[in-house]
Motif scaffolding. Structure first.
Motif, PDB file in Angstrom:
ATOM      1  N   TYR A 138       0.850  -1.199   0.000  1.00 13.13           N
ATOM      2  CA  TYR A 138       0.000   0.000   0.000  1.00 13.13           C
ATOM      3  C   TYR A 138       0.880   1.240   0.000  1.00 13.13           C
ATOM      4  O   TYR A 138       1.872   1.298   0.726  1.00 13.13           O
ATOM      5  CB  TYR A 138      -0.836   0.107   1.289  1.00 13.13           C
ATOM      6  CG  TYR A 138      -1.725  -1.036   1.666  1.00 13.13           C
ATOM      7  CD1 TYR A 138      -2.330  -1.861   0.723  1.00 13.13           C
ATOM      8  CD2 TYR A 138      -2.000  -1.277   3.019  1.00 13.13           C
ATOM      9  CE1 TYR A 138      -3.184  -2.888   1.119  1.00 13.13           C
ATOM     10  CE2 TYR A 138      -2.845  -2.296   3.416  1.00 13.13           C
ATOM     11  CZ  TYR A 138      -3.432  -3.100   2.462  1.00 13.13           C
ATOM     12  OH  TYR A 138      -4.267  -4.098   2.870  1.00 13.13           O
ATOM     13  N   ARG A 139       0.461   2.196  -0.776  1.00 14.89           N
ATOM     14  CA  ARG A 139       1.079   3.526  -0.715  1.00 14.89           C
ATOM     15  C   ARG A 139      -0.049   4.536  -0.477  1.00 14.89           C
ATOM     16  O   ARG A 139      -0.977   4.634  -1.275  1.00 14.89           O
ATOM     17  CB  ARG A 139       1.795   3.862  -2.022  1.00 14.89           C
ATOM     18  CG  ARG A 139       2.440   5.255  -2.006  1.00 14.89           C
ATOM     19  CD  ARG A 139       3.190   5.552  -3.309  1.00 14.89           C
ATOM     20  NE  ARG A 139       2.310   5.461  -4.451  1.00 14.89           N
ATOM     21  CZ  ARG A 139       2.722   5.297  -5.718  1.00 14.89           C
ATOM     22  NH1 ARG A 139       4.010   5.220  -6.003  1.00 14.89           N
ATOM     23  NH2 ARG A 139       1.860   5.222  -6.703  1.00 14.89           N
ATOM     24  N   TYR A 140       0.034   5.230   0.667  1.00 19.13           N
ATOM     25  CA  TYR A 140      -0.940   6.281   0.962  1.00 19.13           C
ATOM     26  C   TYR A 140      -0.243   7.608   0.746  1.00 19.13           C
ATOM     27  O   TYR A 140       0.745   7.905   1.424  1.00 19.13           O
ATOM     28  CB  TYR A 140      -1.378   6.244   2.419  1.00 19.13           C
ATOM     29  CG  TYR A 140      -2.074   4.988   2.921  1.00 19.13           C
ATOM     30  CD1 TYR A 140      -1.344   3.888   3.364  1.00 19.13           C
ATOM     31  CD2 TYR A 140      -3.463   4.937   3.021  1.00 19.13           C
ATOM     32  CE1 TYR A 140      -1.976   2.756   3.885  1.00 19.13           C
ATOM     33  CE2 TYR A 140      -4.106   3.813   3.542  1.00 19.13           C
ATOM     34  CZ  TYR A 140      -3.352   2.725   3.964  1.00 19.13           C
ATOM     35  OH  TYR A 140      -3.981   1.621   4.479  1.00 19.13           O
ATOM     36  N   ARG A 141      -0.761   8.360  -0.223  1.00 17.61           N
ATOM     37  CA  ARG A 141      -0.254   9.717  -0.407  1.00 17.61           C
ATOM     38  C   ARG A 141      -1.190  10.682   0.315  1.00 17.61           C
ATOM     39  O   ARG A 141      -2.208  10.260   0.867  1.00 17.61           O
ATOM     40  CB  ARG A 141      -0.165  10.025  -1.909  1.00 17.61           C
ATOM     41  CG  ARG A 141       0.941   9.212  -2.599  1.00 17.61           C
ATOM     42  CD  ARG A 141       0.940   9.378  -4.106  1.00 17.61           C
ATOM     43  NE  ARG A 141      -0.143   8.642  -4.739  1.00 17.61           N
ATOM     44  CZ  ARG A 141      -1.051   9.191  -5.547  1.00 17.61           C
ATOM     45  NH1 ARG A 141      -1.007  10.481  -5.818  1.00 17.61           N
ATOM     46  NH2 ARG A 141      -2.009   8.457  -6.087  1.00 17.61           N
ATOM     47  N   SER A 142      -0.819  11.951   0.280  1.00 17.36           N
ATOM     48  CA  SER A 142      -1.621  12.954   0.993  1.00 17.36           C
ATOM     49  C   SER A 142      -3.102  12.831   0.589  1.00 17.36           C
ATOM     50  O   SER A 142      -3.416  12.771  -0.596  1.00 17.36           O
ATOM     51  CB  SER A 142      -1.054  14.324   0.624  1.00 17.36           C
ATOM     52  OG  SER A 142      -1.734  15.293   1.323  1.00 17.36           O
ATOM     53  N   GLY A 143      -3.989  12.736   1.562  1.00 18.75           N
ATOM     54  CA  GLY A 143      -5.427  12.620   1.293  1.00 18.75           C
ATOM     55  C   GLY A 143      -5.915  11.180   1.284  1.00 18.75           C
ATOM     56  O   GLY A 143      -7.115  10.925   1.267  1.00 18.75           O
ATOM     57  N   HIS A 144      -4.999  10.212   1.272  1.00 20.20           N
ATOM     58  CA  HIS A 144      -5.390   8.802   1.258  1.00 20.20           C
ATOM     59  C   HIS A 144      -5.724   8.309   2.670  1.00 20.20           C
ATOM     60  O   HIS A 144      -5.179   8.791   3.656  1.00 20.20           O
ATOM     61  CB  HIS A 144      -4.272   7.935   0.668  1.00 20.20           C
ATOM     62  CG  HIS A 144      -4.130   8.061  -0.820  1.00 20.20           C
ATOM     63  ND1 HIS A 144      -3.195   7.384  -1.537  1.00 20.20           N
ATOM     64  CD2 HIS A 144      -4.832   8.803  -1.722  1.00 20.20           C
ATOM     65  CE1 HIS A 144      -3.311   7.670  -2.823  1.00 20.20           C
ATOM     66  NE2 HIS A 144      -4.291   8.541  -2.962  1.00 20.20           N
TER      67      HIS A 144
END
Ligand SMILES: O=C(O)CCC(=O)C(=O)O
Ligand SMILES: [Fe+2]
Length: 241
Positions: A138-144
């Motif tokens: 998983y990659r969570y970027r800003s807003g994820h």
């Protein structure tokens, strides 16, 4: 017939870096042995610095180079938790075995002194037989984020011949970024009593977190990432059927 288009899967092509393949070899040579710690008895165990920082960075670089991550849409349905992040799933028996051997040796390590907490951890994991070969990135970027949900227990194959199967009982999350690398993005566990108390875990880089799932799963979520990037490698601990 043309081959089926796979969704964010790169089963055949991805190769884990040497630092990952040699996890157990390097552990045997090292004085530093990451220690399991209970946050909630029978529910949440963490291991700080489970992966060294260099290995985390090497993994992230290799994921970015070799994998295509798919951004999941927000699913507006009662059936599904609302999730918004970039993800990819690999089925890799050999790598799951490497990771299991390493994790197992830390969970079941001998201690010089008697310790009830460590004994409890050993009780929980001594019967486990492997990791789910479905490894999720998983990659969570800003807003994820990943809204409150329960993780399910599944039956998974433990070898590529399908002759051995296991049932998953604990989720394994390995945080490849942490500390100051992102703001927000904690894994939050909610109290079962319907109270307002919840535990927000902002991971250290390289930390592993195990939490019980299936019928005993605590309601949990991934808090919205406010800045930076949160990377997670996920599998599940499996037990004999
Ligand atoms: O990314 C997180 O902090 C939590 C992930 C999660 O809950 C899951 O994979 O089921
Ligand atoms: Fe979850």
């Amino acid at each position: 017939m043309p081959p089926k288009k796979s969704r964010a899967r790169s089963d055949a092509v991805y190769k884990f870096p040497d630092g990952f393949i040699n996890l157990s070899v390097n552990l045997n040579k090292s004085f530093f042995k990451p220690q399991p710690e209970t946050l909630i008895e029978d529910q949440i165990v963490v291991i700080e610095k489970f992966f060294a920082s260099d290995l985390c960075n090497e993994l992230i670089r290799s994921f970015e180079k070799q994998l295509t991550l798919e951004t999941t849409p927000i699913i507006k349905s009662k059936e599904y938790a609302v999730r918004f992040n970039d993800r990819c799933s690999l089925t890799d028996f050999k790598s799951a075995e490497i990771l299991w051997n390493y994790l197992r040796s830390l969970l079941l390590q001998q201690t010089e002194y008697e310790d009830e907490e460590i004994d409890k951890i050993k009780d929980n994991f001594s019967a486990a037989c492997g990791l789910n070969p479905q490894l999720r990135i998983y990659r969570y970027r800003s807003g994820h984020h990943f809204n409150p949900h329960y993780d399910e227990s599944v039956v998974c194959p433990l070898n590529d011949k399908g002759t051995s199967k296991g049932k998953t009982k604990w989720t394994l999350l390995i945080y490849l970024t942490g500390d100051e690398e992102f703001k927000g993005g904690g894994t939050i566990f909610h109290s079962e009593m319907g109270g307002t108390e919840s535990l927000n875990i902002h991971p250290g880089k390289g930390m592993a977190l195990l939490h019980k799932h299936g019928d005993d799963c605590l309601l949990h979520e991934a808090e919205l990432v406010k800045s930076g990037v949160k990377w997670v490698l996920r599998s599940d601990v499996a037990y004999p059927l």
